[in-house]
Design an enzyme around this catalytic site. Structure first.
Site, PDB file in Angstrom:
ATOM      1  N   GLU A   4     -47.826 -38.710  12.363  1.00 21.45           N
ATOM      2  CA  GLU A   4     -48.010 -37.548  13.233  1.00 21.45           C
ATOM      3  C   GLU A   4     -46.719 -36.745  13.348  1.00 21.45           C
ATOM      4  O   GLU A   4     -46.719 -35.515  13.228  1.00 21.45           O
ATOM      5  CB  GLU A   4     -48.460 -37.977  14.640  1.00 21.45           C
ATOM      6  N   CYS A  58     -45.240 -40.363  19.535  1.00 20.61           N
ATOM      7  CA  CYS A  58     -46.030 -39.315  18.881  1.00 20.61           C
ATOM      8  C   CYS A  58     -46.797 -38.490  19.906  1.00 20.61           C
ATOM      9  O   CYS A  58     -46.869 -37.262  19.793  1.00 20.61           O
ATOM     10  CB  CYS A  58     -46.992 -39.917  17.862  1.00 20.61           C
TER      11      CYS A  58
END
Length: 164
Positions: A75, A115
């Protein structure tokens, strides 16, 4: 003392064919991103595909390093790539998937806290939510309409941006 309840809504799907054509295509792109994962230590591949408002799709995959803290999740690889190459791009949707030869992944793999914080920062910066699809290959899919559903107490400090 006050007790406050927090509730989120999310969608679940039993198969990729239940998704819209656009979400299905993004999940397939996330699968493609698995091919570029560098995960010789964990053998746990993660791929993400990010849909931009202009239609472009950016891929990312996890990149490990023998000094574990030096690696980066899929991500963040994709989001930081967007941030450096297209700083004014608007992210609309992210699809995230994972695969390993070591065991069967039977439910969607969700993003780590680091993330989620980066994803939330993108939402804050662009002033619009990012839909997130957690896609389990050959399994259940979870979709949320925004990162705040996943990280309700996101760290946001407007004063750091000079907005005092």
């Amino acid at each position: 003392m006050n007790v406050i309840d927090f509730k989120i809504s999310y969608e679940t799907y039993e198969h990729i064919n239940e998704l819209s054509a656009q979400d299905r295509a993004l999940c397939i792109k996330a699968e493609e991103a698995l091919k570029t994962s560098y995960s010789p230590y964990s053998k746990f591949k993660v791929g993400t595909a990010i849909q931009l408002a202009d239609g472009e799709v950016i891929l990312g995959s996890n990149q490990e390093n023998v000094a574990y803290p030096s690696g980066l999740c899929a991500e963040r690889v994709a989001l930081f790539s967007i941030g450096s190459a297209k700083p004014f791009a608007v992210v609309t949707t992210m699809a995230i998937t994972a695969h390993t030869e070591n065991f069967d992944i039977k439910k969607p793999v969700t993003s780590c806290g680091a993330c989620l914080q980066v994803m939330a920062e993108f939402e804050q910066k662009q002033k619009s939510p990012i839909a997130v699809i957690f896609y389990c290959l050959n399994g259940q899919i979870i979709k949320v309409s925004g990162v705040r559903s996943l990280l309700p107490f996101v760290f946001v400090e407007d004063r750091l941006a000079g907005s005092l």
